[in-house]
Structure formats: C-alpha cells, structure tokens
Design a protein around this motif. Structure first.
Motif, PDB file in Angstrom:
ATOM      1  N   SER A   7       0.824  -1.003   0.091  1.00 61.47           N
ATOM      2  CA  SER A   7       0.003   0.887  -0.744  1.00 61.47           C
ATOM      3  C   SER A   7       0.846   1.468   0.551  1.00 61.47           C
ATOM      4  N   ARG A   8       0.202   2.242  -0.361  1.00 60.37           N
ATOM      5  CA  ARG A   8       1.213   3.166  -0.704  1.00 60.37           C
ATOM      6  C   ARG A   8       0.675   4.433   0.033  1.00 60.37           C
ATOM      7  N   GLU A   9       1.634   5.167   1.255  1.00 64.25           N
ATOM      8  CA  GLU A   9       1.505   6.533   2.835  1.00 64.25           C
ATOM      9  C   GLU A   9       1.226   8.045   1.511  1.00 64.25           C
ATOM     10  N   GLN A  11       0.853  11.477   1.388  1.00 63.92           N
ATOM     11  CA  GLN A  11       1.303  12.836   2.727  1.00 63.92           C
ATOM     12  C   GLN A  11       0.911  13.830   3.355  1.00 63.92           C
ATOM     13  N   ASN A  59     -10.178   6.162   6.194  1.00 57.35           N
ATOM     14  CA  ASN A  59      -9.096   4.803   6.700  1.00 57.35           C
ATOM     15  C   ASN A  59      -9.156   3.540   6.477  1.00 57.35           C
ATOM     16  N   ARG A  63      -7.647   1.860   2.845  1.00 54.63           N
ATOM     17  CA  ARG A  63      -7.548   0.529   3.104  1.00 54.63           C
ATOM     18  C   ARG A  63      -8.034  -0.096   1.603  1.00 54.63           C
ATOM     19  N   LEU A  67      -4.051   2.126  -0.198  1.00 54.63           N
ATOM     20  CA  LEU A  67      -3.720   3.069   0.378  1.00 54.63           C
ATOM     21  C   LEU A  67      -3.705   3.418   2.105  1.00 54.63           C
ATOM     22  N   ARG A  68      -2.836   4.340   2.397  1.00 55.14           N
ATOM     23  CA  ARG A  68      -2.733   4.723   3.337  1.00 55.14           C
ATOM     24  C   ARG A  68      -2.324   5.691   3.863  1.00 55.14           C
ATOM     25  N   ALA A  69      -2.129   6.664   5.526  1.00 50.89           N
ATOM     26  CA  ALA A  69      -2.411   7.640   4.973  1.00 50.89           C
ATOM     27  C   ALA A  69      -2.151   7.731   6.954  1.00 50.89           C
ATOM     28  N   HIS A  70      -0.802   8.906   7.564  1.00 56.02           N
ATOM     29  CA  HIS A  70      -0.715   8.946   8.590  1.00 56.02           C
ATOM     30  C   HIS A  70      -1.958   9.632   9.961  1.00 56.02           C
TER      31      HIS A  70
END
Length: 87
Positions: A7-9, A11, A59, A63, A67-70
């Motif tokens: 998965s891509r984070e 920003q 989130n 998912r 994909l994901r994010a902080h």
C-alpha cells in the motif's frame, strides 16, 4: 496466487481527498449533507488535518484502495508521540 501489492502512504490532506475521489465523494462518505456539504470538505484541502471524527471511515475507504495515510492527518497521537507530549 497473485502477488500482494504494497500500500502507498499518502502525505497530506490533498492527496487523501484526491485518492478517495474528490470533495463530492468524500462528502458522501463522511455524511456531509445538504447542497453545500462538499464545501466543508473542500476546506479540508487548506487545513493541515482532517476532523478527527472521520478517521475511521476515511481510513476504511483508503484501505479498500490499498492506500494509507498517517494518523497525524486526523490529529491522532501514536505511541512515540505520546511520550514526547508527556515530556
């Protein structure tokens, strides 16, 4: 069996909004009702974080797209950050 892709984070808030399909889609996802609901979401582009109450639903949607994010993008504090805050 197929290879599972990483998965891509993402920003920032702009990347998250674009990845989820734009302001109108995110407005539906977060139940921003009424003819101007998407305008609330549009304002999130200029903010450093999203409203924390949408962390779980956004989130979940990320998912589904691998994909994901902080969590900090929703103002969430994680363990290492909690130690800094307590100091």
């Amino acid at each position: 069996m197929g290879k599972r892709s990483e998965s891509r984070e993402l920003q920032n808030t702009i990347e998250v909004l674009e990845a989820l399909g734009g302001e109108h889609v995110v407005a539906e996802l977060t139940l921003q009702r009424g003819p101007d609901g998407w305008k609330n979401v549009e304002g999130w582009k200029r903010a450093p974080t999203f409203p924390s109450r949408y962390y779980c639903v956004m989130n979940w949607a990320l998912r589904k797209k691998r994909l994901r994010a902080h969590p900090k993008l929703w103002g969430q504090v994680i363990a290492p950050d909690m130690e800094e805050a307590a100091a």
